[in-house]
Enzyme design. Structure first.
Site, PDB file in Angstrom:
ATOM      1  N   GLY A 100       0.803  -1.217   0.000  1.00  0.00           N
ATOM      2  CA  GLY A 100       0.000   0.000   0.000  1.00  0.00           C
ATOM      3  C   GLY A 100       0.837   1.269   0.000  1.00  0.00           C
ATOM      4  O   GLY A 100       0.536   2.223  -0.729  1.00  0.00           O
ATOM      5  N   HIS A 113      -1.490  -7.829   2.570  1.00  0.00           N
ATOM      6  CA  HIS A 113      -1.492  -8.345   3.956  1.00  0.00           C
ATOM      7  C   HIS A 113      -2.757  -7.981   4.729  1.00  0.00           C
ATOM      8  O   HIS A 113      -2.972  -8.464   5.845  1.00  0.00           O
ATOM      9  CB  HIS A 113      -0.227  -7.939   4.714  1.00  0.00           C
ATOM     10  N   CYS A 166       0.459   1.890  12.408  1.00  0.00           N
ATOM     11  CA  CYS A 166       1.647   2.734  12.282  1.00  0.00           C
ATOM     12  C   CYS A 166       1.795   3.655  13.474  1.00  0.00           C
ATOM     13  O   CYS A 166       2.885   4.108  13.778  1.00  0.00           O
ATOM     14  CB  CYS A 166       1.572   3.549  11.004  1.00  0.00           C
TER      15      CYS A 166
HETATM   16  N1  PLP Z   1      -3.328   2.699   3.353  1.00  0.00           N
HETATM   17  C1  PLP Z   1      -4.150   2.252   4.316  1.00  0.00           C
HETATM   18  C2  PLP Z   1      -5.574   2.759   4.379  1.00  0.00           C
HETATM   19  C3  PLP Z   1      -3.686   1.340   5.263  1.00  0.00           C
HETATM   20  O1  PLP Z   1      -4.510   0.913   6.229  1.00  0.00           O
HETATM   21  C4  PLP Z   1      -2.341   0.888   5.182  1.00  0.00           C
HETATM   22  C5  PLP Z   1      -1.797  -0.042   6.200  1.00  0.00           C
HETATM   23  O2  PLP Z   1      -2.064   0.077   7.375  1.00  0.00           O
HETATM   24  C6  PLP Z   1      -1.532   1.384   4.146  1.00  0.00           C
HETATM   25  C7  PLP Z   1      -2.062   2.279   3.253  1.00  0.00           C
HETATM   26  C8  PLP Z   1      -0.106   0.926   3.986  1.00  0.00           C
HETATM   27  O3  PLP Z   1      -0.058  -0.327   3.394  1.00  0.00           O
HETATM   28  P1  PLP Z   1       1.259  -1.242   3.539  1.00  0.00           P
HETATM   29  O4  PLP Z   1       1.308  -1.691   4.959  1.00  0.00           O
HETATM   30  O5  PLP Z   1       1.042  -2.361   2.581  1.00  0.00           O
HETATM   31  O6  PLP Z   1       2.414  -0.401   3.135  1.00  0.00           O
END
Ligand code: PLP
Length: 379
Positions: A69, A199, A324
């Protein structure tokens, strides 16, 4: 232990692990090589791309594999900004996006772009009128998430797509939390770019894709080989890509609908148990427009960090917000956008997210434990 934090990440489905193991054992070739090994890997790669294209109802070559993402979001924003910088420098997004969007937008501001961060109401909902009001002649990109990762709210993507018809701005949506839970169809919604991460739906970590509408060309963010039709350099992670495709095969629209119904029942069990115990709570989010696997609850007078720790000690893993920020005590920027920066609700809210493997018995046990822990904390 019971895992109730599927919005942060989800366990891999056994069939995904099986598929990845097979690919790692039998198909180690580089998909770009022209010999037998390469061709075999290339066939697997393109089969996986077709599975994804079918799920989105788009063309296979509109799917670009990425590392997840974050990379898809960065690519969508940065590549669009560079491609369209001579037409305008204005970008619209929302205050409740994931940091993968917000921090990329901050970076673009440093590079001379102007970003409007649209506010949301106290239900975390975005008004289409606010997008219309922010839209300018020099707006080159609108990026609005399909579903929010803390509240589970579904945002008005189709209406924004309609609004942008006839406007030169590209429309990007971060569908990381929505894909695999609710149908996601870029063509129907007028979406030009869309981010997904495996994931979140029982696939492996570190893999995802960017849907990019046919015909859009932009200078590549990554420099290197000619993989992915020169749109994303780097040897593809074939095993993870095949694992992602396998996870998608398991999530037909019927299965997604059944899952959402099951998780709505799980939510009801939790809320009913709180009601029966006379525990005061409030739902964060927009009950009319949300995905049911995500339950964001404000529990009056209960500090969320203590609640999380006590539940963890009793074997239940939940979250105070997005993964995060869960490792530190930063208050949720999503709840701040909904209630204001200093509202006490921000520190009394937890996110419970259901997913693969959860059973009714587990949720009943969880709900009872939640009541016990809340009563102890209030004492
Ligand atoms: N965008 C959203 C809405 C998410 O919930 C997340 C992950 O928590 C991400 C982007 C980031 O994705 P990735 O963990 O695959 O980098």
């Amino acid at each position: 232990m019971t895992y109730l934090d599927h919005a942060a990440t989800s366990p891999m489905h056994p069939l995904v692990i099986e598929k990845m193991t097979q690919v790692m054992q039998a198909t180690f070739g580089n998909p770009s090589s022209i010999h037998h090994y390469g061709r075999k890997a290339h066939t697997e790669l393109e089969n996986a791309r077709q599975v994804i294209a079918d799920a989105l109802a788009v063309k296979a070559h509109e799917v670009i594999f990425t590392s997840g993402g974050t990379e898809s979001d960065n690519t969508a924003l940065i590549e669009t900004a560079w491609a369209k910088k001579d037409q305008g420098k204005h970008i619209i997004t929302t205050a409740i996006e994931h940091p993968a969007i917000l921090n990329t937008a901050h970076y673009l501001e440093q590079m001379g772009f102007e970003v409007t961060y649209l506010p949301v109401d106290s239900k975390g909902q975005l008004s289409v009128d606010s997008v219309a009001a922010a839209l300018r002649e020099d707006t080159i990109l609108v990026s609005v998430m399909t579903a929010n990762n803390e509240t589970g709210n579904l945002l008005p993507i189709r209406a924004i797509g309609e609004l942008l018809k006839g406007h030169p701005a590209l429309f990007h949506t971060d569908a990381v939390q929505a894909f695999g839970k609710v149908p996601v169809h870029p063509y129907e919604n007028g979406v030009d770019l869309l981010s997904v991460s495996a994931h979140k739906f029982n696939g492996p970590k570190g893999i995802g894709f960017l849907y990019r509408k046919d015909g859009l060309r932009s200078p590549s963010f990554m420099h290197g080989g000619e993989q992915e039709e020169k749109r994303r350099a780097g040897t593809e992670n074939l095993a993870a890509i095949c694992g992602m495709a396998q996870a998608i095969k398991l999530l037909s629209s019927e299965v997604q609908a059944e899952n959402q119904e099951k998780y709505a029942r799980f939510s009801q069990i939790v809320l009913q148990t709180l009601d029966n115990a006379d525990i005061c709570y409030q739902l964060n989010g927009d009950p009319e427009h949300k995905m049911s696997h995500l339950l964001n609850l404000r529990l009056a007078d209960v500090p969320n960090d203590l609640l999380l720790l006590h539940l963890d000690l009793k074997g239940f893993a939940i979250s105070t917000g997005s993964a995060c920020t869960a490792g530190n005590v930063d208050p949720s920027h999503v709840l701040q956008a909904m209630y204001g920066k200093t509202d006490e609700k921000i520190h009394q809210s937890v996110r419970i997210s259901f997913g693969y493997g959860n059973t009714t018995e587990e949720i009943e046990q969880f709900a009872q434990t939640l009541v016990t822990v809340i009563k102890n904390l209030k004492r």
